[in-house]
Design a protein around this motif. Structure first.
Motif, PDB file in Angstrom:
ATOM      1  N   MET A   1       0.820  -1.181   0.000  1.00  0.00           N
ATOM      2  CA  MET A   1       0.000   0.000   0.000  1.00  0.00           C
ATOM      3  C   MET A   1       0.869   1.251   0.000  1.00  0.00           C
ATOM      4  O   MET A   1       0.709   2.109  -0.822  1.00  0.00           O
ATOM      5  CB  MET A   1      -0.925  -0.017   1.205  1.00  0.00           C
ATOM      6  N   ILE A   2       1.823   1.325   0.921  1.00  0.00           N
ATOM      7  CA  ILE A   2       2.711   2.472   0.990  1.00  0.00           C
ATOM      8  C   ILE A   2       4.044   2.064   0.409  1.00  0.00           C
ATOM      9  O   ILE A   2       4.628   1.062   0.802  1.00  0.00           O
ATOM     10  CB  ILE A   2       2.870   2.954   2.442  1.00  0.00           C
ATOM     11  N   ASN A   3       4.537   2.835  -0.535  1.00  0.00           N
ATOM     12  CA  ASN A   3       5.770   2.515  -1.225  1.00  0.00           C
ATOM     13  C   ASN A   3       6.964   2.733  -0.295  1.00  0.00           C
ATOM     14  O   ASN A   3       7.268   3.866   0.060  1.00  0.00           O
ATOM     15  CB  ASN A   3       5.881   3.398  -2.465  1.00  0.00           C
ATOM     16  N   PRO A   4       7.658   1.663   0.112  1.00  0.00           N
ATOM     17  CA  PRO A   4       8.789   1.800   1.045  1.00  0.00           C
ATOM     18  C   PRO A   4       9.908   2.684   0.502  1.00  0.00           C
ATOM     19  O   PRO A   4      10.539   3.426   1.249  1.00  0.00           O
ATOM     20  CB  PRO A   4       9.284   0.367   1.245  1.00  0.00           C
ATOM     21  N   SER A   5      10.161   2.612  -0.794  1.00  0.00           N
ATOM     22  CA  SER A   5      11.240   3.442  -1.350  1.00  0.00           C
ATOM     23  C   SER A   5      10.888   4.922  -1.262  1.00  0.00           C
ATOM     24  O   SER A   5      11.769   5.764  -1.069  1.00  0.00           O
ATOM     25  CB  SER A   5      11.538   3.048  -2.795  1.00  0.00           C
ATOM     26  N   LYS A   6       9.612   5.256  -1.377  1.00  0.00           N
ATOM     27  CA  LYS A   6       9.180   6.653  -1.239  1.00  0.00           C
ATOM     28  C   LYS A   6       9.382   7.117   0.201  1.00  0.00           C
ATOM     29  O   LYS A   6       9.821   8.247   0.442  1.00  0.00           O
ATOM     30  CB  LYS A   6       7.707   6.787  -1.653  1.00  0.00           C
ATOM     31  N   LEU A   7       9.081   6.248   1.160  1.00  0.00           N
ATOM     32  CA  LEU A   7       9.306   6.593   2.568  1.00  0.00           C
ATOM     33  C   LEU A   7      10.788   6.806   2.843  1.00  0.00           C
ATOM     34  O   LEU A   7      11.163   7.735   3.558  1.00  0.00           O
ATOM     35  CB  LEU A   7       8.764   5.497   3.486  1.00  0.00           C
ATOM     36  N   GLU A   8      11.614   5.945   2.268  1.00  0.00           N
ATOM     37  CA  GLU A   8      13.057   6.098   2.455  1.00  0.00           C
ATOM     38  C   GLU A   8      13.552   7.411   1.862  1.00  0.00           C
ATOM     39  O   GLU A   8      14.388   8.097   2.444  1.00  0.00           O
ATOM     40  CB  GLU A   8      13.802   4.916   1.829  1.00  0.00           C
ATOM     41  N   GLU A   9      13.003   7.782   0.717  1.00  0.00           N
ATOM     42  CA  GLU A   9      13.382   9.040   0.079  1.00  0.00           C
ATOM     43  C   GLU A   9      12.986  10.237   0.948  1.00  0.00           C
ATOM     44  O   GLU A   9      13.774  11.170   1.141  1.00  0.00           O
ATOM     45  CB  GLU A   9      12.718   9.153  -1.294  1.00  0.00           C
ATOM     46  N   ILE A  10      11.775  10.207   1.493  1.00  0.00           N
ATOM     47  CA  ILE A  10      11.316  11.292   2.367  1.00  0.00           C
ATOM     48  C   ILE A  10      12.187  11.365   3.618  1.00  0.00           C
ATOM     49  O   ILE A  10      12.602  12.451   4.034  1.00  0.00           O
ATOM     50  CB  ILE A  10       9.831  11.099   2.735  1.00  0.00           C
ATOM     51  N   ALA A  11      12.466  10.206   4.214  1.00  0.00           N
ATOM     52  CA  ALA A  11      13.317  10.176   5.413  1.00  0.00           C
ATOM     53  C   ALA A  11      14.713  10.722   5.104  1.00  0.00           C
ATOM     54  O   ALA A  11      15.289  11.474   5.893  1.00  0.00           O
ATOM     55  CB  ALA A  11      13.399   8.755   5.958  1.00  0.00           C
ATOM     56  N   ARG A  12      15.258  10.362   3.940  1.00  0.00           N
ATOM     57  CA  ARG A  12      16.581  10.850   3.534  1.00  0.00           C
ATOM     58  C   ARG A  12      16.550  12.367   3.353  1.00  0.00           C
ATOM     59  O   ARG A  12      17.463  13.070   3.788  1.00  0.00           O
ATOM     60  CB  ARG A  12      17.009  10.174   2.231  1.00  0.00           C
ATOM     61  N   GLN A  13      15.483  12.880   2.743  1.00  0.00           N
ATOM     62  CA  GLN A  13      15.360  14.326   2.534  1.00  0.00           C
ATOM     63  C   GLN A  13      15.284  15.062   3.870  1.00  0.00           C
ATOM     64  O   GLN A  13      15.876  16.133   4.032  1.00  0.00           O
ATOM     65  CB  GLN A  13      14.138  14.653   1.682  1.00  0.00           C
ATOM     66  N   ILE A  14      14.583  14.475   4.822  1.00  0.00           N
ATOM     67  CA  ILE A  14      14.501  15.089   6.155  1.00  0.00           C
ATOM     68  C   ILE A  14      15.892  15.114   6.786  1.00  0.00           C
ATOM     69  O   ILE A  14      16.318  16.133   7.327  1.00  0.00           O
ATOM     70  CB  ILE A  14      13.501  14.328   7.049  1.00  0.00           C
ATOM     71  N   ALA A  15      16.594  13.995   6.693  1.00  0.00           N
ATOM     72  CA  ALA A  15      17.939  13.917   7.279  1.00  0.00           C
ATOM     73  C   ALA A  15      18.889  14.908   6.604  1.00  0.00           C
ATOM     74  O   ALA A  15      19.694  15.561   7.272  1.00  0.00           O
ATOM     75  CB  ALA A  15      18.481  12.493   7.163  1.00  0.00           C
ATOM     76  N   GLU A  16      18.795  15.048   5.295  1.00  0.00           N
ATOM     77  CA  GLU A  16      19.663  15.969   4.560  1.00  0.00           C
ATOM     78  C   GLU A  16      19.370  17.435   4.884  1.00  0.00           C
ATOM     79  O   GLU A  16      20.240  18.284   4.767  1.00  0.00           O
ATOM     80  CB  GLU A  16      19.529  15.736   3.058  1.00  0.00           C
ATOM     81  N   SER A  17      18.125  17.700   5.264  1.00  0.00           N
ATOM     82  CA  SER A  17      17.763  19.100   5.539  1.00  0.00           C
ATOM     83  C   SER A  17      18.166  19.548   6.949  1.00  0.00           C
ATOM     84  O   SER A  17      18.007  20.710   7.301  1.00  0.00           O
ATOM     85  CB  SER A  17      16.256  19.292   5.352  1.00  0.00           C
ATOM     86  N   MET A  18      18.715  18.637   7.723  1.00  0.00           N
ATOM     87  CA  MET A  18      19.153  18.968   9.080  1.00  0.00           C
ATOM     88  C   MET A  18      20.370  19.895   9.039  1.00  0.00           C
ATOM     89  O   MET A  18      21.177  19.820   8.120  1.00  0.00           O
ATOM     90  CB  MET A  18      19.531  17.695   9.843  1.00  0.00           C
ATOM     91  N   PRO A  19      20.494  20.744  10.033  1.00  0.00           N
ATOM     92  CA  PRO A  19      21.689  21.602  10.111  1.00  0.00           C
ATOM     93  C   PRO A  19      22.957  20.757  10.183  1.00  0.00           C
ATOM     94  O   PRO A  19      22.936  19.607  10.633  1.00  0.00           O
ATOM     95  CB  PRO A  19      21.491  22.383  11.412  1.00  0.00           C
ATOM     96  N   SER A  20      24.079  21.348   9.766  1.00  0.00           N
ATOM     97  CA  SER A  20      25.329  20.589   9.660  1.00  0.00           C
ATOM     98  C   SER A  20      25.764  19.978  10.993  1.00  0.00           C
ATOM     99  O   SER A  20      26.323  18.890  11.023  1.00  0.00           O
ATOM    100  CB  SER A  20      26.440  21.475   9.100  1.00  0.00           C
ATOM    101  N   GLY A  21      25.528  20.648  12.111  1.00  0.00           N
ATOM    102  CA  GLY A  21      25.907  20.102  13.415  1.00  0.00           C
ATOM    103  C   GLY A  21      25.125  18.856  13.774  1.00  0.00           C
ATOM    104  O   GLY A  21      25.586  18.011  14.537  1.00  0.00           O
ATOM    105  N   VAL A  22      23.955  18.730  13.209  1.00  0.00           N
ATOM    106  CA  VAL A  22      23.090  17.589  13.515  1.00  0.00           C
ATOM    107  C   VAL A  22      23.319  16.449  12.518  1.00  0.00           C
ATOM    108  O   VAL A  22      22.934  15.320  12.770  1.00  0.00           O
ATOM    109  CB  VAL A  22      21.608  18.044  13.499  1.00  0.00           C
ATOM    110  N   LYS A  23      23.989  16.751  11.413  1.00  0.00           N
ATOM    111  CA  LYS A  23      24.154  15.753  10.354  1.00  0.00           C
ATOM    112  C   LYS A  23      24.919  14.518  10.808  1.00  0.00           C
ATOM    113  O   LYS A  23      24.790  13.464  10.212  1.00  0.00           O
ATOM    114  CB  LYS A  23      24.807  16.368   9.124  1.00  0.00           C
ATOM    115  N   GLN A  24      25.714  14.645  11.863  1.00  0.00           N
ATOM    116  CA  GLN A  24      26.420  13.466  12.360  1.00  0.00           C
ATOM    117  C   GLN A  24      25.424  12.417  12.840  1.00  0.00           C
ATOM    118  O   GLN A  24      25.732  11.235  12.899  1.00  0.00           O
ATOM    119  CB  GLN A  24      27.384  13.839  13.480  1.00  0.00           C
ATOM    120  N   PHE A  25      24.217  12.857  13.156  1.00  0.00           N
ATOM    121  CA  PHE A  25      23.168  11.943  13.589  1.00  0.00           C
ATOM    122  C   PHE A  25      22.208  11.616  12.442  1.00  0.00           C
ATOM    123  O   PHE A  25      21.135  11.075  12.660  1.00  0.00           O
ATOM    124  CB  PHE A  25      22.371  12.558  14.741  1.00  0.00           C
TER     125      PHE A  25
END
Length: 84
Positions: A1-25
C-alpha cells in the motif's frame, strides 16, 4: 500500500535538511523519520491508486446508468401525461 522506497526518500530528505551540526546523527534521524512516517501513514485510511481507479470507473458506469434510467423515466412520464 505504501511505497517503502518513497518513505526512504522522504526520510533521507529530512535527514539531509538537518543543520550541519546535527548531520552526524543523520543516519539515526533518517531511521527514526522513516519509522515515524510508517507509523503515522499506517494509521491513515488510504487506498492504492489502482483501487481508486477501479472505484472511479465503477462510479462513471453508475452515473451513465443513472442518466439512462432518468431518461427512461422522463419518457414514461411524458407518455403518461400524453394519455391524460
Amino acid at each position: 500500500m505504501i511505497n517503502p522506497s518513497k518513505l526512504e526518500e522522504i526520510a533521507r530528505q529530512i535527514a539531509e535538511s538537518m543543520p550541519s551540526g546535527v548531520k552526524q546523527f543523520a543516519g539515526d534521524v533518517e531511521k527514526q523519520a522513516k519509522t515515524v512516517l510508517q507509523a503515522q501513514l499506517s494509521k491513515l485510511d488510504l487506498v492504492t491508486r489502482e483501487e481508486f481507479d477501479v472505484q472511479n470507473r465503477v462510479l462513471l458506469k453508475t452515473r451513465q446508468k443513472l442518466e439512462q434510467l432518468e431518461a427512461t423515466v422522463a419518457e414514461m412520464e411524458a407518455t403518461l401525461k400524453a394519455k391524460d
